[in-house]
Scaffold this motif. Structure first.
Motif: not given
Length: 360
Positions: A272-281, A240-248, A228-233
């Protein structure tokens, strides 16, 4: 870390080195990942009285000794005969999660014996029945999360592989694919990379949000959306229930010219404002890089190429050196920044580049 990379380059063939090191197109995004990370500067707090800082974190539902997980990476037996098992053994010793790729060169059941906390990375196959089979295998092997990679509808043009006409040696397979899907990467392509043509035939480019909804109904595991790169995604994934997204940006290996991951990170965190975790690679090479990502709001990072360098240089011991170095550097960075733990890093002042999308 650069020393390990240099050692790996010495022991690997030029074609394999290009396969793990290269990016897509002119490799502008590959280079930009590092440039953007180096532009991020953080403040320090002083007179805190801290003598020791904790590096412990919780990533998705997995307790980790460091705020990092091993990124999913394909065909690790190219680097060392024990491949993913050797790397997972080092991850277990270091107390960090290990993400197993759909196109791992060893099966998840064998990797699980190394004792690491496992996540399973899912590429969307054309046959949904096989997707379900992989999810069930991941659950039965004890995986703690399911990571869906969403930025590879097709594999981008990776010019180093095209010029090398890169093919896998006959003794390496995509262990999780059915036998009729495994052989394509061994056959020299008519025009360029056999690995690219193989993935094009095996992966389904029509993956959509509806498929993600369907997947959530097929598994009890927490779902992580990677790429994910776009905040809207990112917001849509969280809803949709994702517990985390990876900005990558896939380590600069997909669309060349996209945002560096660290540049996109702040916009995603804010959205996301705390709705899920955000990881990055994409580009993490040091403990200071981890500190930078945490300061910009990441809950943790994924580490990729350095693990492969360690694997090539010394198997389990080499990967262990990577984790030991990252831990030592992060402990020092936290202490020097006046942070008692990784959660305190977000309060540091920082400068750097960020990007947010327009409303829509």
């Amino acid at each position: 870390m650069d020393d390990l990379g240099a050692l790996a380059a010495e022991v690997l063939s030029a074609e394999v080195w290009d396969f793990i090191s290269g990016g897509s197109g002119s490799e502008r995004t590959l280079d930009a990942n590092r440039t953007a990370l180096d532009r991020v500067a953080v403040s320090t707090r002083v007179l805190t009285g801290i003598q020791q800082s904790s590096t412990a974190a919780k990533l998705v539902r997995t307790a980790a000794a460091l705020p990092l997980a091993v990124a999913p990476m394909a065909y690790q037996r190219l680097l060392h005969p024990e491949g993913e098992v050797a790397a997972a053994r080092a991850a277990a010793a270091a107390g960090v999660p290990f993400a197993v790729s759909t196109i791992s060169s060893l099966p998840i059941e064998e990797i699980a014996e190394a004792g690491a906390a496992l996540w399973f990375q899912l590429y969307w196959l054309r046959d949904r029945g096989r997707v379900v089979d992989l999810v069930q295998r991941a659950e039965q092997a004890g995986c703690e999360a399911l990571m869906v990679t969403v930025d590879v509808p097709v594999m981008a043009r990776r010019l180093r592989d095209l010029r090398n006409e890169f093919t896998l040696p006959a003794w390496i397979d995509a262990a999780h694919l059915e036998s009729d899907d495994r052989t394509g990467a061994h056959v020299t392509a008519e025009h360029g990379s056999a690995v690219a043509e193989h993935t094009r035939s095996a992966f389904d480019p029509t993956l959509s949000w509806a498929d993600l909804d369907w997947l959530r109904e097929q598994t009890r595991l927490p779902v992580v959306v990677k790429g994910v790169l776009d905040p809207r995604d990112a917001v849509r994934a969280a809803r949709a229930g994702a517990e985390a997204v990876v900005v990558s940006n896939h380590g600069g290996r997909q669309l060349d010219g996209v945002l560096p991951s660290i540049t996109a990170l702040t916009g995603v965190v804010e959205a996301v404002d705390g709705q899920c975790q955000v990881l990055m690679d994409s580009g993490i090479r040091s403990g200071v890089d981890i500190l930078r990502a945490l300061a910009l709001g990441a809950d943790g990072v994924l580490v990729g190429r350095p693990v492969l360098w360690g694997l090539a240089a010394g198997g389990t011991d080499g990967v262990g050196q990577v984790f030991a170095l990252l831990r030592s550097e992060l402990e020092e960075a936290l202490l020097l920044a006046g942070c008692p733990d990784v959660t305190a890093v977000r309060a540091l002042l920082r400068t750097g580049v960020s990007a947010t999308a327009a409303d829509g």
